[in-house]
Design an enzyme around this catalytic site. Sequence first.
Site, PDB file in Angstrom:
ATOM      1  CB  SER A 104      -0.686  -0.508   1.366  1.00  0.00           C
ATOM      2  OG  SER A 104      -1.428   1.610   1.313  1.00  0.00           O
ATOM      3  CB  SER A 105       0.667   4.883  -1.613  1.00  0.00           C
ATOM      4  OG  SER A 105      -0.847   4.822  -1.362  1.00  0.00           O
ATOM      5  CB  CYS A 106      -0.451   3.919   4.035  1.00  0.00           C
ATOM      6  SG  CYS A 106      -0.507   1.789   4.159  1.00  0.00           S
ATOM      7  CE1 TYR A 133      -3.736  -2.914   5.113  1.00  0.00           C
ATOM      8  CE2 TYR A 133      -3.124  -0.582   4.085  1.00  0.00           C
ATOM      9  CZ  TYR A 133      -3.361  -2.186   3.722  1.00  0.00           C
ATOM     10  OH  TYR A 133      -3.678  -2.779   2.691  1.00  0.00           O
ATOM     11  CE  LYS A 137      -0.934  -3.890   2.975  1.00  0.00           C
ATOM     12  NZ  LYS A 137      -1.489  -5.590   2.178  1.00  0.00           N
ATOM     13  N   PRO A 160       0.883   0.220  -4.728  1.00  0.00           N
ATOM     14  CG  PRO A 160      -1.340  -1.436  -4.101  1.00  0.00           C
ATOM     15  CD  PRO A 160      -0.150  -1.441  -3.512  1.00  0.00           C
ATOM     16  CG  LEU A 163      -6.274   0.173  -5.371  1.00  0.00           C
ATOM     17  CD1 LEU A 163      -6.177  -1.535  -4.819  1.00  0.00           C
ATOM     18  CD2 LEU A 163      -6.011  -0.161  -6.250  1.00  0.00           C
ATOM     19  CG  HIS A 176     -10.296   2.184   1.902  1.00  0.00           C
ATOM     20  ND1 HIS A 176     -10.083   1.285   1.334  1.00  0.00           N
ATOM     21  CD2 HIS A 176      -9.184   2.682   2.286  1.00  0.00           C
ATOM     22  CE1 HIS A 176      -8.715   0.550   2.260  1.00  0.00           C
ATOM     23  NE2 HIS A 176      -8.605   1.242   2.793  1.00  0.00           N
ATOM     24  CG  ASP A 266      -7.670  17.416   6.003  1.00  0.00           C
ATOM     25  OD1 ASP A 266      -8.810  17.384   5.719  1.00  0.00           O
ATOM     26  OD2 ASP A 266      -7.093  18.572   6.713  1.00  0.00           O
TER      27      ASP A 266
END
Length: 310
Positions: A104-106, A133, A137, A160, A163, A176, A266
């Site tokens: 994940s991009s996080c 999370y 990852k 990614p 999504l 999400h 945010d």
Amino acid sequence: MSIFVAGHRGLVGSAVMRALEAAGHTDILTATRHELDLRDQSAVNRWFEDNRPEYVYLVAGTVGGIWANSTRPAEFLYDNLMIHGTVVHAAHQTGAKKLLYLGSSCIYPRMATQPITEDQLLTGPLEPTNEGYALAKIAGIKLCQTYRTQYGSDFISAMPTNLYGPGDNFDLESSHVIPALMRKFHEAKVAGRGAVEIWGTGSAMREFLHVDDLASACLFLMEHYSDAQHVNVGTGIDLSIRSLAETVRDAVYPEAELVFDTSKPDGTPRKVLDVSKLHALGWKHSVDLSEGLESTYQWFLDQHGDARGL
């Protein structure tokens, strides 16, 4: 060749299944949560011994939005650590030819330089709202890299961006941002409410990728990529949450007014991936955001029998 899709019922897994079937693959192995607890190493070992998949798409995991991540951090860290560990280890033990791990991009620092390149991993503090999370990852990436280093395993990782698409989770407590917005606008439309509340200021910038595009990229990387470094998967195009909310509103309930609850977080100020590496390999996304949102909303209406009259 036999292919195991771990997490085949999820948003990504179901898209990978569609892509594999469209490409003509017939020997596709799956296991539901009831049939196989991917957190249980002994159970996963037995399943791999019995089925011996040659190729593995590791797209399973516990996922959710800001609220779910911030209120269930231990669950997100534990579940994902275990799922990644058991499947990667069992794939190695049974001699799988190749494994693609989906992150994940996080994983990137909260204040990463934009757009985010792959080499920014572990260069700064993570976003606190989804740290558990993200740590899991990151561990998955390192797991694939170390098995490649120590054992020569052809295990690759793809990261990614955000999504959306058919098969998404529309539960307001755990979804999400796109399905949450879509559900909010739909319920307001059905109830005749004129205003829809949006979390945060609307200023945060995000990038979104249709899940069928991600599935296409996964199949592409499985065939054309073999290296230790993970690969970003996205569009390279971002927009503000305000602009996203307006686009979802136009697809679902054009008459609605947006009301921003600035007491809510945010999250990361901006997050857009540098996808030049993937573009150089020969893959680019094909689904436009407006088109993808409209088709996703139609899927929501078609799949949820009571959706038209909530």
